[in-house]
Design a protein around this motif. Structure first.
Motif, mmCIF file in Angstrom:
data_model
loop_
_atom_site.group_PDB
_atom_site.id
_atom_site.type_symbol
_atom_site.label_atom_id
_atom_site.label_comp_id
_atom_site.label_asym_id
_atom_site.label_seq_id
_atom_site.Cartn_x
_atom_site.Cartn_y
_atom_site.Cartn_z
ATOM 1 N N VAL A 13 0.843 -1.199 0.000
ATOM 2 C CA VAL A 13 0.000 0.000 0.000
ATOM 3 C C VAL A 13 0.877 1.247 0.000
ATOM 4 N N PRO A 14 0.810 2.085 -1.056
ATOM 5 C CA PRO A 14 1.559 3.343 -1.046
ATOM 6 C C PRO A 14 0.880 4.339 -0.126
ATOM 7 N N LEU A 15 1.652 5.294 0.373
ATOM 8 C CA LEU A 15 1.109 6.334 1.251
ATOM 9 C C LEU A 15 1.199 7.684 0.567
ATOM 10 N N GLY A 16 0.094 8.405 0.545
ATOM 11 C CA GLY A 16 0.091 9.746 0.007
ATOM 12 C C GLY A 16 0.241 10.760 1.112
ATOM 13 N N GLU A 17 -0.030 12.017 0.804
ATOM 14 C CA GLU A 17 0.020 13.055 1.813
ATOM 15 C C GLU A 17 -1.122 12.868 2.809
ATOM 16 N N LEU A 18 -0.807 12.897 4.094
ATOM 17 C CA LEU A 18 -1.820 12.622 5.109
ATOM 18 C C LEU A 18 -2.780 13.786 5.305
ATOM 19 N N SER A 19 -2.479 14.936 4.751
ATOM 20 C CA SER A 19 -3.376 16.071 4.904
ATOM 21 C C SER A 19 -4.584 15.978 3.973
ATOM 22 N N THR A 20 -4.599 15.010 3.073
ATOM 23 C CA THR A 20 -5.695 14.852 2.133
ATOM 24 C C THR A 20 -6.488 13.609 2.466
ATOM 25 N N GLY A 23 -4.849 10.558 1.334
ATOM 26 C CA GLY A 23 -3.787 10.137 2.238
ATOM 27 C C GLY A 23 -4.333 9.369 3.419
ATOM 28 N N LEU A 24 -5.461 9.826 3.993
ATOM 29 C CA LEU A 24 -6.079 9.090 5.088
ATOM 30 C C LEU A 24 -6.506 7.708 4.624
ATOM 31 N N SER A 25 -7.019 7.621 3.411
ATOM 32 C CA SER A 25 -7.417 6.321 2.878
ATOM 33 C C SER A 25 -6.208 5.404 2.740
ATOM 34 N N GLY A 26 -5.096 5.966 2.276
ATOM 35 C CA GLY A 26 -3.883 5.160 2.161
ATOM 36 C C GLY A 26 -3.403 4.679 3.511
ATOM 37 N N LEU A 27 -3.486 5.541 4.515
ATOM 38 C CA LEU A 27 -3.079 5.155 5.857
ATOM 39 C C LEU A 27 -4.019 4.090 6.411
ATOM 40 N N ALA A 28 -5.306 4.210 6.112
ATOM 41 C CA ALA A 28 -6.263 3.190 6.550
ATOM 42 C C ALA A 28 -5.957 1.841 5.912
ATOM 43 N N GLU A 29 -5.560 1.854 4.649
ATOM 44 C CA GLU A 29 -5.195 0.597 4.000
ATOM 45 C C GLU A 29 -3.926 0.016 4.629
ATOM 46 N N ALA A 30 -2.983 0.888 4.955
ATOM 47 C CA ALA A 30 -1.726 0.424 5.545
ATOM 48 C C ALA A 30 -1.952 -0.234 6.904
ATOM 49 N N TYR A 31 -2.978 0.230 7.651
ATOM 50 C CA TYR A 31 -3.259 -0.305 8.988
ATOM 51 C C TYR A 31 -4.489 -1.210 9.013
ATOM 52 N N ALA A 32 -4.934 -1.666 7.868
ATOM 53 C CA ALA A 32 -6.136 -2.499 7.817
ATOM 54 C C ALA A 32 -5.973 -3.756 8.665
ATOM 55 N N TYR A 33 -7.061 -4.173 9.305
ATOM 56 C CA TYR A 33 -7.042 -5.411 10.083
ATOM 57 C C TYR A 33 -6.859 -6.595 9.141
ATOM 58 N N PRO A 34 -6.157 -7.628 9.584
ATOM 59 C CA PRO A 34 -5.976 -8.798 8.726
ATOM 60 C C PRO A 34 -7.281 -9.567 8.557
ATOM 61 N N GLU A 35 -7.432 -10.166 7.417
ATOM 62 C CA GLU A 35 -8.547 -11.077 7.165
ATOM 63 C C GLU A 35 -7.964 -12.349 6.559
ATOM 64 N N PRO A 36 -8.264 -13.525 7.091
ATOM 65 C CA PRO A 36 -9.121 -13.693 8.261
ATOM 66 C C PRO A 36 -8.404 -13.261 9.542
ATOM 67 N N VAL A 37 -9.190 -13.038 10.570
ATOM 68 C CA VAL A 37 -8.624 -12.653 11.850
ATOM 69 C C VAL A 37 -8.119 -13.885 12.582
ATOM 70 N N ALA A 38 -7.726 -13.746 13.842
ATOM 71 C CA ALA A 38 -7.162 -14.858 14.606
ATOM 72 C C ALA A 38 -8.194 -15.975 14.768
ATOM 73 N N SER A 39 -7.721 -17.127 15.211
ATOM 74 C CA SER A 39 -8.552 -18.331 15.256
ATOM 75 C C SER A 39 -9.785 -18.193 16.146
ATOM 76 N N ASP A 40 -9.746 -17.288 17.134
ATOM 77 C CA ASP A 40 -10.911 -17.119 18.011
ATOM 78 C C ASP A 40 -11.911 -16.108 17.467
ATOM 79 N N GLY A 41 -11.685 -15.638 16.252
ATOM 80 C CA GLY A 41 -12.659 -14.774 15.613
ATOM 81 C C GLY A 41 -12.449 -13.294 15.793
ATOM 82 N N CYS A 42 -11.410 -12.874 16.510
ATOM 83 C CA CYS A 42 -11.166 -11.439 16.663
ATOM 84 C C CYS A 42 -9.670 -11.150 16.562
ATOM 85 N N TRP A 43 -9.352 -9.873 16.484
ATOM 86 C CA TRP A 43 -7.958 -9.415 16.397
ATOM 87 C C TRP A 43 -7.805 -8.228 17.337
ATOM 88 N N LEU A 44 -6.871 -8.340 18.270
ATOM 89 C CA LEU A 44 -6.650 -7.289 19.257
ATOM 90 C C LEU A 44 -5.294 -6.643 19.019
#
Length: 260
Positions: A13-20, A23-44
């Motif tokens: 995931v490339p990162l753009g300028e965070l002021s736009t 850029g926030l969308s790129g940062l959200a993609e960079a920190y996206a939760y993994p899928e599938p999550v852990a074996s108990d059904g959640c990710w902490l």
């Protein structure tokens, strides 16, 4: 903000300028939760900030260690979570308010089947909280109290009178870390974010209930006697994590580690 690891050419995931917004969308993609999550059904995951000399806060609050880029990451991590898990002491010191719904993340949350904002789940043994605070009276999504079955009866009664939902995570006075995960997952909160404080994070990490740590290292020296980002009994062997991402902005380093 620039990516140091993995190298930009190898990053998914490339990162753009965070002021736009892009850029926030790129940062959200960079920190996206993994899928599938852990074996108990959640990710902490946990999100914490530390000074160069290892302080988790200054004069009781993390804000003096923060900066604009750290607050953007903080906001994005909240915007991705189903629930924010936080200790009562941190709620009192940081003067917590309800998580807000953010228009720029509304479509993403709706597509993921999430409420407009994450719920705040306050972990407390003594329930020494003021239930007239906006955190309990004005949330977009109702705030939860997470405690043990032997919490003070008078405080449980006060919570009930205020209409605050209580999640029991264990038979003792304190909530058990593994049962915090399970109890929240059972209510549909699968993408979990802990914002500390150090005692809660130490309990979660000590019980191996933590999947990921997002750690900001601030270019600040706090000195003093503030705790580290985790506090609790020493474990027999240090728990291993691997670095998955490292970003930089104005001297702030944003690490993302996954439990091995």
């Amino acid at each position: 903000m620039r990516r140091l690891f993995p190298p930009p050419e190898a990053a998914a995931v490339p990162l753009g300028e965070l002021s736009t917004l892009s850029g926030l969308s790129g940062l959200a993609e960079a920190y996206a939760y993994p899928e599938p999550v852990a074996s108990d059904g959640c990710w902490l995951r946990a999100n914490m900030v530390t000074s160069l000399d290892g302080a988790a806060h200054h004069e009781g609050r993390s804000q003096p260690l923060s900066g604009p880029a750290d607050m953007r990451v903080f906001g994005v991590l909240r915007a991705l979570a189903d629930a924010v898990v936080v200790g009562a002491e941190t709620v009192r010191r940081e003067r917590y308010r309800p998580a807000r719904a953010r228009a720029e993340f509304a479509e993403r949350r709706a597509a993921a089947g999430q409420a407009p904002a994450p719920a705040i789940a306050v972990v407390s043994a003594g329930l020494d909280l003021d239930f007239s605070w906006p955190l309990f009276t004005e949330p977009v999504v109702p705030t939860l109290l997470v405690t043990g079955a032997k919490a003070p009866p008078q405080r449980l009664a006060a919570a009930a009178e205020a209409g605050v939902e209580v999640l029991f995570a264990g038979d003792g006075a304190c909530a058990e870390p593994a049962l915090i995960r399970a109890g929240l997952a059972a209510r549909g909160y699968r993408r979990l974010l802990s914002e500390g404080g150090p005692r809660l994070l130490g309990a979660l990490a000590g019980a191996r209930a933590l999947d990921e740590l997002c750690l900001t290292v601030a270019p600040r020296l706090a000195i003093g006697a503030a705790p580290r980002v985790t506090s609790g009994p020493e474990v027999p062997e240090p728990h291993a994590f691997r670095l998955t991402d490292l970003l930089e902005d104005e001297g702030f380093l944003f690490h993302r580690y996954r439990a091995v």
